[in-house]
Motif scaffolding. Structure first.
Motif, PDB file in Angstrom:
ATOM      1  N   THR A 147      58.205 -47.423  -8.894  1.00 11.24           N
ATOM      2  CA  THR A 147      57.121 -46.610  -9.507  1.00 11.24           C
ATOM      3  C   THR A 147      57.671 -45.988 -10.967  1.00 11.24           C
ATOM      4  OG1 THR A 147      56.061 -46.128  -7.558  1.00 11.24           O
ATOM      5  CG2 THR A 147      55.497 -44.743  -9.674  1.00 11.24           C
ATOM      6  N   LYS A 148      57.131 -46.240 -11.874  1.00  7.74           N
ATOM      7  CA  LYS A 148      57.551 -45.603 -13.404  1.00  7.74           C
ATOM      8  C   LYS A 148      57.353 -44.053 -13.084  1.00  7.74           C
ATOM      9  CE  LYS A 148      55.999 -49.197 -16.361  1.00  7.74           C
ATOM     10  NZ  LYS A 148      54.897 -49.341 -17.369  1.00  7.74           N
ATOM     11  N   GLY A 149      58.552 -43.617 -13.402  1.00 10.67           N
ATOM     12  CA  GLY A 149      58.858 -42.025 -13.548  1.00 10.67           C
ATOM     13  C   GLY A 149      59.483 -41.511 -12.044  1.00 10.67           C
ATOM     14  N   ILE A 150      59.506 -42.634 -11.249  1.00 13.97           N
ATOM     15  CA  ILE A 150      60.051 -42.338 -10.068  1.00 13.97           C
ATOM     16  C   ILE A 150      61.492 -42.935  -9.989  1.00 13.97           C
ATOM     17  CG2 ILE A 150      60.027 -42.144  -7.440  1.00 13.97           C
ATOM     18  CD1 ILE A 150      58.433 -40.075  -8.911  1.00 13.97           C
ATOM     19  N   GLU A 151      61.322 -44.453  -9.735  1.00 13.75           N
ATOM     20  CA  GLU A 151      62.566 -45.285  -9.868  1.00 13.75           C
ATOM     21  C   GLU A 151      62.853 -45.957 -11.301  1.00 13.75           C
ATOM     22  OE1 GLU A 151      60.958 -45.100  -5.679  1.00 13.75           O
ATOM     23  OE2 GLU A 151      59.928 -45.973  -7.427  1.00 13.75           O
ATOM     24  N   LEU A 152      61.999 -45.752 -12.160  1.00 12.00           N
ATOM     25  CA  LEU A 152      62.413 -46.375 -13.474  1.00 12.00           C
ATOM     26  C   LEU A 152      62.167 -45.382 -14.468  1.00 12.00           C
ATOM     27  CD1 LEU A 152      59.782 -49.678 -13.066  1.00 12.00           C
ATOM     28  CD2 LEU A 152      62.356 -49.642 -12.615  1.00 12.00           C
TER      29      LEU A 152
ATOM     30  N   GLY B 206      57.585 -52.519   1.239  1.00 14.37           N
ATOM     31  CA  GLY B 206      57.075 -53.451   0.294  1.00 14.37           C
ATOM     32  C   GLY B 206      56.338 -52.678  -1.094  1.00 14.37           C
ATOM     33  N   ILE B 207      56.621 -51.477  -1.186  1.00 16.06           N
ATOM     34  CA  ILE B 207      56.085 -50.664  -2.315  1.00 16.06           C
ATOM     35  C   ILE B 207      57.148 -50.684  -3.404  1.00 16.06           C
ATOM     36  CG2 ILE B 207      55.523 -48.557  -3.063  1.00 16.06           C
ATOM     37  CD1 ILE B 207      54.962 -47.743  -0.073  1.00 16.06           C
ATOM     38  N   PRO B 208      56.692 -51.741  -4.464  1.00 14.65           N
ATOM     39  CA  PRO B 208      57.302 -51.669  -5.906  1.00 14.65           C
ATOM     40  C   PRO B 208      57.976 -50.252  -6.532  1.00 14.65           C
ATOM     41  CG  PRO B 208      55.160 -52.068  -6.109  1.00 14.65           C
ATOM     42  CD  PRO B 208      55.091 -51.998  -4.911  1.00 14.65           C
TER      43      PRO B 208
ATOM     44  N   LYS C 213      70.187 -42.907   3.152  1.00 12.56           N
ATOM     45  CA  LYS C 213      68.838 -43.548   3.117  1.00 12.56           C
ATOM     46  C   LYS C 213      68.198 -43.050   4.594  1.00 12.56           C
ATOM     47  CE  LYS C 213      67.412 -47.675   3.800  1.00 12.56           C
ATOM     48  NZ  LYS C 213      66.862 -49.176   3.364  1.00 12.56           N
ATOM     49  N   ILE C 214      67.211 -42.556   4.803  1.00 14.18           N
ATOM     50  CA  ILE C 214      66.491 -42.190   6.043  1.00 14.18           C
ATOM     51  C   ILE C 214      65.187 -43.207   5.993  1.00 14.18           C
ATOM     52  CG2 ILE C 214      65.189 -40.706   7.431  1.00 14.18           C
ATOM     53  CD1 ILE C 214      67.169 -38.531   6.553  1.00 14.18           C
ATOM     54  N   LYS C 215      64.272 -43.426   4.772  1.00 14.62           N
ATOM     55  CA  LYS C 215      63.341 -44.137   4.795  1.00 14.62           C
ATOM     56  C   LYS C 215      63.210 -44.470   3.120  1.00 14.62           C
ATOM     57  CE  LYS C 215      58.490 -43.985   5.946  1.00 14.62           C
ATOM     58  NZ  LYS C 215      57.460 -43.122   6.333  1.00 14.62           N
ATOM     59  N   HIS C 216      62.763 -45.535   2.900  1.00 16.40           N
ATOM     60  CA  HIS C 216      62.657 -45.995   1.371  1.00 16.40           C
ATOM     61  C   HIS C 216      61.371 -46.840   1.157  1.00 16.40           C
ATOM     62  CE1 HIS C 216      63.218 -47.147  -2.750  1.00 16.40           C
ATOM     63  NE2 HIS C 216      64.398 -46.529  -2.891  1.00 16.40           N
ATOM     64  N   ALA C 217      60.586 -46.766   0.037  1.00 16.34           N
ATOM     65  CA  ALA C 217      59.272 -47.356  -0.128  1.00 16.34           C
ATOM     66  C   ALA C 217      59.549 -48.931  -0.130  1.00 16.34           C
ATOM     67  CB  ALA C 217      58.604 -46.796  -1.379  1.00 16.34           C
ATOM     68  N   TYR C 218      60.589 -49.237  -0.944  1.00 17.75           N
ATOM     69  CA  TYR C 218      61.005 -50.755  -1.150  1.00 17.75           C
ATOM     70  C   TYR C 218      60.960 -51.350   0.405  1.00 17.75           C
ATOM     71  CZ  TYR C 218      62.902 -49.810  -5.641  1.00 17.75           C
ATOM     72  OH  TYR C 218      63.148 -49.405  -7.047  1.00 17.75           O
ATOM     73  N   ASP C 219      61.361 -50.771   1.294  1.00 18.14           N
ATOM     74  CA  ASP C 219      61.447 -51.364   2.825  1.00 18.14           C
ATOM     75  C   ASP C 219      60.106 -51.665   3.060  1.00 18.14           C
ATOM     76  OD1 ASP C 219      64.240 -51.145   2.443  1.00 18.14           O
ATOM     77  OD2 ASP C 219      64.217 -49.335   3.622  1.00 18.14           O
TER      78      ASP C 219
END
Length: 170
Positions: free
Chosen positions: A165-170, A161-163, A153-159
């Protein structure tokens, strides 16, 4: 000769890479199956829908994120029952690619007998490919594998506060 691959590390993409291998195997006439040790039986993510549409079995064997379990003993029993199912599937030789998604967590919690897991892996059908995913792959498992990929991991949207996203994480 079947290969043994591990996708590990803190970064995103371990399970996604394994789903990609299922598609690649299917496209080459190799029967794949994905067994997920953390996901709940009623999981219905995008990848489940896509593989099911192709007739590729995906079996969720857990009760969700283990670290949030309200009954860790029940979660442990699910993991052990899932391993029994997985070891039967591996031994059957029915599938040319067996993905054990999130197995590293179950191993690191000490819920499975290391010697038994190693024995099943080394005695699997000669032409069967095996994939294990999850963070913190144990050194003894890494030593057994033919290919180990670490997702960093270099950077992650979760960090931020971005939940999910359907089609990307779910």
């Amino acid at each position: 000769m079947g290969r043994f691959l591990i996708m590990t590390g803190e970064g995103k993409g371990k399970s996604t890479a394994a789903f990609g291998l299922c598609l690649r195997a299917y496209g080459r006439g190799i029967a794949p199956i994905m067994l997920q040790f953390i996901k709940r039986a009623d999981a219905n993510y995008g990848e489940h829908r896509a593989l099911s549409a192709l007739g590729i079995p995906v079996m969720a064997l857990g009760d969700g994120f283990t670290w949030r379990s309200k009954n860790l003993e029940a979660t442990k029993r699910l993991a052990q029952a899932g391993w029994e199912r997985a070891s039967e599937i591996i031994r059957s030789g029915r599938y040319g690619l067996v993905v054990l998604d999130e197995l590293t967590y179950v191993l690191n919690f000490g819920w499975l007998d290391r010697a038994e897991v190693a024995s099943v892996f080394t005695q699997r059908p000669e032409d069967q490919h095996l994939v294990v995913t999850g963070r913190d792959a144990p050194a003894w498992l890494v030593a057994m594998a033919d290919t180990v990929t670490e997702m960093r991991k270099i950077k992650h949207a979760y960090d931020q506060g971005i939940p999910a996203t359907k089609g990307i994480e779910l």
